[in-house]
Design a protein around this motif. Structure first.
Motif, PDB file in Angstrom:
ATOM      1  N   ARG A 258      20.271 -38.052 -21.283  1.00 29.90           N
ATOM      2  CA  ARG A 258      20.892 -37.422 -20.046  1.00 29.90           C
ATOM      3  C   ARG A 258      21.993 -38.317 -19.547  1.00 29.90           C
ATOM      4  N   THR A 345      22.291 -35.070  -9.856  1.00 33.65           N
ATOM      5  CA  THR A 345      21.150 -34.504 -10.609  1.00 33.65           C
ATOM      6  C   THR A 345      19.711 -35.568 -10.476  1.00 33.65           C
ATOM      7  N   ASP A 346      20.127 -36.680 -10.211  1.00 36.82           N
ATOM      8  CA  ASP A 346      19.064 -37.702  -9.990  1.00 36.82           C
ATOM      9  C   ASP A 346      18.736 -37.523  -8.597  1.00 36.82           C
TER      10      ASP A 346
END
Length: 364
Positions: A258, A345-346
Protein backbone atom coordinates in the motif's frame (compact mmCIF):
# COMPACT_ATOMS: atom_id res chain seq x y z
CA UNK A 1 -27.96 26.11 44.92
CA UNK A 2 -28.80 26.90 41.31
CA UNK A 3 -29.55 23.90 39.13
CA UNK A 4 -30.87 21.71 41.93
CA UNK A 5 -34.48 21.05 42.80
CA UNK A 6 -34.41 21.80 46.53
CA UNK A 7 -38.18 21.45 46.78
CA UNK A 8 -37.88 17.93 45.43
CA UNK A 9 -35.38 17.08 48.17
CA UNK A 10 -37.73 18.51 50.78
CA UNK A 11 -40.63 16.48 49.41
CA UNK A 12 -38.43 13.38 49.47
CA UNK A 13 -37.62 14.00 53.13
CA UNK A 14 -41.30 14.50 53.93
CA UNK A 15 -42.17 11.32 52.08
CA UNK A 16 -39.87 9.25 54.27
CA UNK A 17 -40.84 11.02 57.48
CA UNK A 18 -44.40 9.81 56.95
CA UNK A 19 -43.08 6.24 56.78
CA UNK A 20 -40.87 6.33 59.89
CA UNK A 21 -43.45 4.80 62.16
CA UNK A 22 -44.68 2.13 59.79
CA UNK A 23 -43.60 -1.49 59.92
CA UNK A 24 -42.89 -1.64 56.18
CA UNK A 25 -41.94 0.79 53.46
CA UNK A 26 -44.68 1.32 50.90
CA UNK A 27 -43.14 1.46 47.42
CA UNK A 28 -43.99 4.59 45.42
CA UNK A 29 -46.91 3.60 43.21
CA UNK A 30 -47.01 6.18 40.42
CA UNK A 31 -44.53 7.30 37.78
CA UNK A 32 -44.69 10.87 39.06
CA UNK A 33 -43.91 9.82 42.61
CA UNK A 34 -40.99 7.63 41.51
CA UNK A 35 -39.58 10.42 39.34
CA UNK A 36 -39.90 12.86 42.25
CA UNK A 37 -37.87 10.48 44.43
CA UNK A 38 -35.13 10.10 41.81
CA UNK A 39 -34.86 13.86 41.40
CA UNK A 40 -34.85 14.36 45.14
CA UNK A 41 -31.97 11.91 45.62
CA UNK A 42 -29.87 13.59 42.93
CA UNK A 43 -30.70 17.00 44.43
CA UNK A 44 -29.65 15.81 47.88
CA UNK A 45 -26.27 14.67 46.57
CA UNK A 46 -25.92 17.82 44.49
CA UNK A 47 -26.58 20.06 47.45
CA UNK A 48 -24.01 18.12 49.46
CA UNK A 49 -21.44 18.77 46.74
CA UNK A 50 -22.19 22.49 46.73
CA UNK A 51 -21.90 22.65 50.50
CA UNK A 52 -18.61 20.75 50.46
CA UNK A 53 -17.23 23.05 47.75
CA UNK A 54 -18.04 26.12 49.85
CA UNK A 55 -16.27 24.64 52.90
CA UNK A 56 -12.96 23.66 51.25
CA UNK A 57 -10.05 25.59 52.74
CA UNK A 58 -6.27 25.93 52.57
CA UNK A 59 -5.80 22.36 53.77
CA UNK A 60 -7.20 21.10 50.46
CA UNK A 61 -4.78 23.37 48.61
CA UNK A 62 -1.94 22.00 50.74
CA UNK A 63 -3.04 18.46 49.87
CA UNK A 64 -2.82 19.28 46.15
CA UNK A 65 0.60 20.90 46.60
CA UNK A 66 1.90 17.87 48.50
CA UNK A 67 0.54 15.64 45.73
CA UNK A 68 2.14 17.71 42.97
CA UNK A 69 5.49 17.72 44.78
CA UNK A 70 5.45 14.00 45.55
CA UNK A 71 8.65 12.38 44.24
CA UNK A 72 7.31 8.86 44.59
CA UNK A 73 3.80 7.42 44.23
CA UNK A 74 0.57 8.47 45.85
CA UNK A 75 -0.69 5.51 47.89
CA UNK A 76 -4.45 5.63 48.45
CA UNK A 77 -6.06 3.59 51.20
CA UNK A 78 -9.59 3.14 52.52
CA UNK A 79 -12.05 0.41 53.39
CA UNK A 80 -15.62 -0.30 52.31
CA UNK A 81 -17.23 2.32 50.09
CA UNK A 82 -14.37 4.71 50.86
CA UNK A 83 -11.99 2.10 49.49
CA UNK A 84 -13.98 1.86 46.28
CA UNK A 85 -13.84 5.64 45.95
CA UNK A 86 -10.10 5.40 46.61
CA UNK A 87 -9.60 2.97 43.73
CA UNK A 88 -11.33 5.37 41.37
CA UNK A 89 -9.15 8.24 42.61
CA UNK A 90 -6.05 6.12 41.92
CA UNK A 91 -7.18 5.92 38.31
CA UNK A 92 -7.74 9.68 38.18
CA UNK A 93 -4.31 10.41 39.61
CA UNK A 94 -2.50 7.94 37.36
CA UNK A 95 -4.12 9.27 34.19
CA UNK A 96 -3.35 12.90 35.02
CA UNK A 97 0.36 12.68 35.70
CA UNK A 98 0.58 11.40 39.28
CA UNK A 99 1.73 7.77 39.69
CA UNK A 100 -0.60 6.09 42.19
CA UNK A 101 -1.71 2.72 43.52
CA UNK A 102 -4.20 1.39 46.05
CA UNK A 103 -3.31 -0.18 49.39
CA UNK A 104 -6.00 -2.27 51.10
CA UNK A 105 -5.83 -1.71 54.86
CA UNK A 106 -6.48 -5.38 55.67
CA UNK A 107 -3.66 -6.53 53.38
CA UNK A 108 -1.37 -3.79 54.70
CA UNK A 109 -1.01 -5.43 58.12
CA UNK A 110 -0.04 -8.70 56.44
CA UNK A 111 3.01 -7.37 54.62
CA UNK A 112 1.74 -4.83 52.11
CA UNK A 113 2.89 -1.94 54.30
CA UNK A 114 6.23 -2.64 52.66
CA UNK A 115 4.82 -1.12 49.46
CA UNK A 116 4.93 2.33 51.07
CA UNK A 117 8.29 4.05 50.59
CA UNK A 118 9.71 7.13 52.28
CA UNK A 119 9.16 9.30 49.17
CA UNK A 120 5.54 8.19 48.73
CA UNK A 121 2.55 10.26 49.80
CA UNK A 122 -0.48 8.60 51.39
CA UNK A 123 -4.13 9.55 50.98
CA UNK A 124 -6.26 7.89 53.70
CA UNK A 125 -10.01 8.12 53.10
CA UNK A 126 -12.61 7.56 55.81
CA UNK A 127 -15.82 9.53 56.30
CA UNK A 128 -15.98 8.88 60.04
CA UNK A 129 -12.20 8.86 60.51
CA UNK A 130 -12.72 5.91 62.80
CA UNK A 131 -12.51 2.92 60.45
CA UNK A 132 -10.53 0.45 62.54
CA UNK A 133 -8.49 -0.96 59.68
CA UNK A 134 -7.40 2.50 58.48
CA UNK A 135 -6.77 4.01 61.93
CA UNK A 136 -4.67 1.00 62.89
CA UNK A 137 -2.13 1.57 60.10
CA UNK A 138 -2.23 5.38 60.09
CA UNK A 139 0.77 5.92 62.45
CA UNK A 140 2.93 3.57 60.38
CA UNK A 141 1.86 5.28 57.15
CA UNK A 142 2.79 8.71 58.48
CA UNK A 143 6.12 7.55 59.88
CA UNK A 144 7.25 5.68 56.76
CA UNK A 145 6.08 8.05 54.02
CA UNK A 146 6.56 11.62 52.87
CA UNK A 147 3.23 12.54 54.45
CA UNK A 148 -0.27 11.39 55.34
CA UNK A 149 -3.32 13.23 54.02
CA UNK A 150 -6.64 12.40 55.71
CA UNK A 151 -9.80 12.94 53.66
CA UNK A 152 -12.50 12.74 56.28
CA UNK A 153 -15.66 14.45 57.50
CA UNK A 154 -14.13 16.52 60.30
CA UNK A 155 -10.77 17.36 61.86
CA UNK A 156 -11.76 15.69 65.11
CA UNK A 157 -11.26 11.94 64.82
CA UNK A 158 -8.40 9.41 65.22
CA UNK A 159 -7.44 9.46 61.53
CA UNK A 160 -7.23 13.24 61.49
CA UNK A 161 -5.08 13.14 64.65
CA UNK A 162 -2.55 10.95 62.85
CA UNK A 163 -2.39 13.00 59.63
CA UNK A 164 -0.02 15.72 58.43
CA UNK A 165 -2.80 17.33 56.40
CA UNK A 166 -6.55 17.12 57.02
CA UNK A 167 -9.06 17.72 54.22
CA UNK A 168 -12.38 18.03 56.04
CA UNK A 169 -15.23 17.34 53.62
CA UNK A 170 -18.04 17.98 56.12
CA UNK A 171 -20.90 15.87 57.43
CA UNK A 172 -23.73 15.32 54.94
CA UNK A 173 -27.15 13.70 55.11
CA UNK A 174 -27.14 10.55 53.03
CA UNK A 175 -29.52 10.41 50.07
CA UNK A 176 -30.36 6.81 50.96
CA UNK A 177 -34.06 6.51 51.88
CA UNK A 178 -33.05 4.94 55.19
CA UNK A 179 -30.20 7.40 55.74
CA UNK A 180 -27.77 4.50 55.96
CA UNK A 181 -26.09 3.63 52.64
CA UNK A 182 -23.14 5.92 51.82
CA UNK A 183 -24.41 8.10 48.98
CA UNK A 184 -23.95 11.82 49.58
CA UNK A 185 -20.78 11.18 51.59
CA UNK A 186 -19.17 9.06 48.85
CA UNK A 187 -20.19 11.58 46.17
CA UNK A 188 -18.42 14.29 48.15
CA UNK A 189 -15.34 12.09 48.74
CA UNK A 190 -15.09 11.45 45.01
CA UNK A 191 -15.53 15.09 44.04
CA UNK A 192 -13.05 16.44 46.58
CA UNK A 193 -10.49 13.78 45.63
CA UNK A 194 -10.94 14.63 41.96
CA UNK A 195 -10.51 18.33 42.74
CA UNK A 196 -7.24 17.73 44.59
CA UNK A 197 -5.96 15.53 41.77
CA UNK A 198 -6.93 18.10 39.12
CA UNK A 199 -5.24 20.96 40.96
CA UNK A 200 -2.13 18.81 41.40
CA UNK A 201 -2.07 18.10 37.66
CA UNK A 202 -2.23 21.84 36.93
CA UNK A 203 0.58 22.48 39.39
CA UNK A 204 2.60 19.87 37.47
CA UNK A 205 1.76 21.72 34.19
CA UNK A 206 0.17 18.54 32.89
CA UNK A 207 -0.82 19.20 29.25
CA UNK A 208 -3.29 17.61 26.79
CA UNK A 209 -0.28 16.06 25.06
CA UNK A 210 0.78 14.47 28.35
CA UNK A 211 -2.76 13.20 28.82
CA UNK A 212 -2.70 11.66 25.33
CA UNK A 213 0.35 9.55 26.22
CA UNK A 214 -1.71 7.69 28.81
CA UNK A 215 -4.84 7.33 26.62
CA UNK A 216 -3.85 5.76 23.29
CA UNK A 217 -7.14 3.87 22.92
CA UNK A 218 -10.65 4.72 21.78
CA UNK A 219 -12.17 8.07 20.87
CA UNK A 220 -10.18 9.88 23.54
CA UNK A 221 -6.93 8.55 22.15
CA UNK A 222 -7.90 9.61 18.65
CA UNK A 223 -8.82 13.09 19.83
CA UNK A 224 -5.48 13.62 21.57
CA UNK A 225 -3.21 11.69 19.21
CA UNK A 226 -0.43 13.49 17.36
CA UNK A 227 0.48 13.27 13.68
CA UNK A 228 3.59 11.31 14.67
CA UNK A 229 1.36 8.41 15.71
CA UNK A 230 -0.58 8.30 12.44
CA UNK A 231 1.90 9.37 9.77
CA UNK A 232 3.69 6.96 7.49
CA UNK A 233 7.38 7.09 8.33
CA UNK A 234 9.97 8.02 5.71
CA UNK A 235 10.81 4.40 4.87
CA UNK A 236 7.19 3.96 3.75
CA UNK A 237 7.07 7.25 1.82
CA UNK A 238 7.96 8.05 -1.78
CA UNK A 239 10.74 10.66 -1.96
CA UNK A 240 12.61 11.97 -4.99
CA UNK A 241 14.77 14.91 -6.09
CA UNK A 242 13.00 17.64 -8.09
CA UNK A 243 15.29 17.57 -11.15
CA UNK A 244 14.31 14.09 -12.45
CA UNK A 245 11.40 13.50 -14.82
CA UNK A 246 7.88 12.58 -13.80
CA UNK A 247 8.29 9.17 -15.40
CA UNK A 248 11.60 8.54 -13.63
CA UNK A 249 10.15 9.66 -10.30
CA UNK A 250 7.30 7.19 -10.67
CA UNK A 251 9.75 4.35 -11.42
CA UNK A 252 12.27 5.27 -8.71
CA UNK A 253 9.69 5.59 -5.96
CA UNK A 254 7.72 2.48 -6.81
CA UNK A 255 6.99 0.45 -3.68
CA UNK A 256 5.33 -2.86 -3.00
CA UNK A 257 2.15 -2.94 -0.97
CA UNK A 258 0.00 0.00 0.00
CA UNK A 259 1.76 3.12 -1.21
CA UNK A 260 1.26 6.76 -0.33
CA UNK A 261 -0.71 8.95 -2.70
CA UNK A 262 2.10 11.43 -3.29
CA UNK A 263 5.80 11.82 -3.96
CA UNK A 264 7.62 14.32 -1.73
CA UNK A 265 10.35 16.24 -3.55
CA UNK A 266 13.42 17.26 -1.55
CA UNK A 267 16.54 19.24 -2.45
CA UNK A 268 20.16 18.28 -1.77
CA UNK A 269 19.84 19.46 1.85
CA UNK A 270 16.82 17.21 2.38
CA UNK A 271 14.44 20.16 2.58
CA UNK A 272 10.93 19.67 1.21
CA UNK A 273 10.46 21.82 -1.90
CA UNK A 274 7.34 20.31 -3.46
CA UNK A 275 4.84 17.49 -3.73
CA UNK A 276 3.49 15.55 -6.70
CA UNK A 277 0.30 13.62 -6.05
CA UNK A 278 -1.41 10.73 -7.80
CA UNK A 279 -4.12 13.22 -8.72
CA UNK A 280 -1.50 15.32 -10.53
CA UNK A 281 -0.43 12.21 -12.47
CA UNK A 282 -4.03 11.30 -13.25
CA UNK A 283 -4.64 14.76 -14.75
CA UNK A 284 -1.64 14.35 -17.07
CA UNK A 285 -2.87 10.96 -18.25
CA UNK A 286 -6.45 12.17 -18.71
CA UNK A 287 -5.27 14.97 -21.02
CA UNK A 288 -3.04 12.49 -22.92
CA UNK A 289 -0.11 14.82 -22.24
CA UNK A 290 2.51 12.10 -22.63
CA UNK A 291 5.36 14.54 -23.24
CA UNK A 292 4.88 15.95 -19.75
CA UNK A 293 5.91 12.60 -18.31
CA UNK A 294 9.42 13.25 -19.58
CA UNK A 295 9.64 16.78 -18.24
CA UNK A 296 11.30 17.59 -14.88
CA UNK A 297 8.87 16.85 -12.09
CA UNK A 298 9.71 20.28 -10.64
CA UNK A 299 7.63 21.79 -13.46
CA UNK A 300 4.57 19.79 -12.45
CA UNK A 301 4.89 19.61 -8.66
CA UNK A 302 3.09 21.82 -6.15
CA UNK A 303 5.70 24.17 -4.75
CA UNK A 304 5.68 25.12 -1.07
CA UNK A 305 3.05 22.51 -0.20
CA UNK A 306 0.94 22.69 2.94
CA UNK A 307 2.69 20.96 5.84
CA UNK A 308 2.36 20.40 9.58
CA UNK A 309 5.06 20.06 12.17
CA UNK A 310 5.85 17.07 14.32
CA UNK A 311 3.76 16.86 17.53
CA UNK A 312 0.77 18.61 15.90
CA UNK A 313 -2.51 17.12 17.13
CA UNK A 314 -3.97 14.73 14.59
CA UNK A 315 -7.37 16.42 14.74
CA UNK A 316 -5.71 19.72 13.75
CA UNK A 317 -4.02 18.03 10.79
CA UNK A 318 -7.31 16.52 9.65
CA UNK A 319 -8.92 19.96 9.86
CA UNK A 320 -6.13 21.38 7.65
CA UNK A 321 -6.67 18.61 5.07
CA UNK A 322 -10.40 19.30 5.07
CA UNK A 323 -10.01 23.06 4.64
CA UNK A 324 -7.39 22.74 1.89
CA UNK A 325 -9.13 19.81 0.17
CA UNK A 326 -5.92 17.79 0.09
CA UNK A 327 -5.40 14.06 0.50
CA UNK A 328 -1.73 14.03 1.52
CA UNK A 329 -0.10 16.16 4.19
CA UNK A 330 3.68 16.10 4.78
CA UNK A 331 4.91 16.19 8.38
CA UNK A 332 8.14 18.18 8.72
CA UNK A 333 10.64 19.16 11.39
CA UNK A 334 11.64 22.70 12.36
CA UNK A 335 13.97 22.88 9.33
CA UNK A 336 11.27 21.81 6.84
CA UNK A 337 12.78 18.36 6.41
CA UNK A 338 10.10 15.68 5.93
CA UNK A 339 9.56 13.19 8.74
CA UNK A 340 6.57 11.39 7.27
CA UNK A 341 3.25 11.80 5.50
CA UNK A 342 -0.38 11.78 6.59
CA UNK A 343 -2.41 9.97 3.93
CA UNK A 344 -6.18 10.42 3.77
CA UNK A 345 -6.68 6.68 3.27
CA UNK A 346 -5.09 6.01 6.67
CA UNK A 347 -7.27 8.65 8.30
CA UNK A 348 -10.38 7.19 6.66
CA UNK A 349 -9.45 3.72 7.87
CA UNK A 350 -9.07 5.00 11.42
CA UNK A 351 -12.35 6.93 11.43
CA UNK A 352 -14.35 4.55 9.27
CA UNK A 353 -15.40 1.97 11.86
CA UNK A 354 -16.44 3.61 15.11
CA UNK A 355 -17.71 0.30 16.50
CA UNK A 356 -14.21 -1.11 16.76
CA UNK A 357 -11.92 0.35 19.44
CA UNK A 358 -8.86 2.00 17.96
CA UNK A 359 -5.53 1.96 19.73
CA UNK A 360 -2.97 4.30 18.26
CA UNK A 361 0.74 3.48 18.60
CA UNK A 362 2.64 5.23 21.36
CA UNK A 363 4.66 8.22 20.25
CA UNK A 364 8.38 7.58 20.48
Amino acid sequence: MEGFDVSAAEKLSAHYETLENTDSIVPPATLLERLRILRGIVSTEGNALLLAASQLDSEAVQAAEMTANCEGCVVVTGVGKAGIVGKKLVATLASTGTPAHFLHPAEAVHGDLGRVRENDLVWAISNSGRSEEVVRIAPHLRENSAGLIAITATAENPLADAANCIVAIGKHSEACPNGLAPTSSTAVMMAVGDAIAMLASQLRSFSPQDFARFHPGGALGQKLATVDQMMRNLDACRIAPPHITVREAMVRTSKNGRRTGAVMLVDQQGILVGIFTDSDLARLLETRNDTALDEPISERMTCQPTTVHSATLLQEAIAVMSRRHISELPVVDANSRPLGLIDITDVAAMLGDRDEPSILPFAS
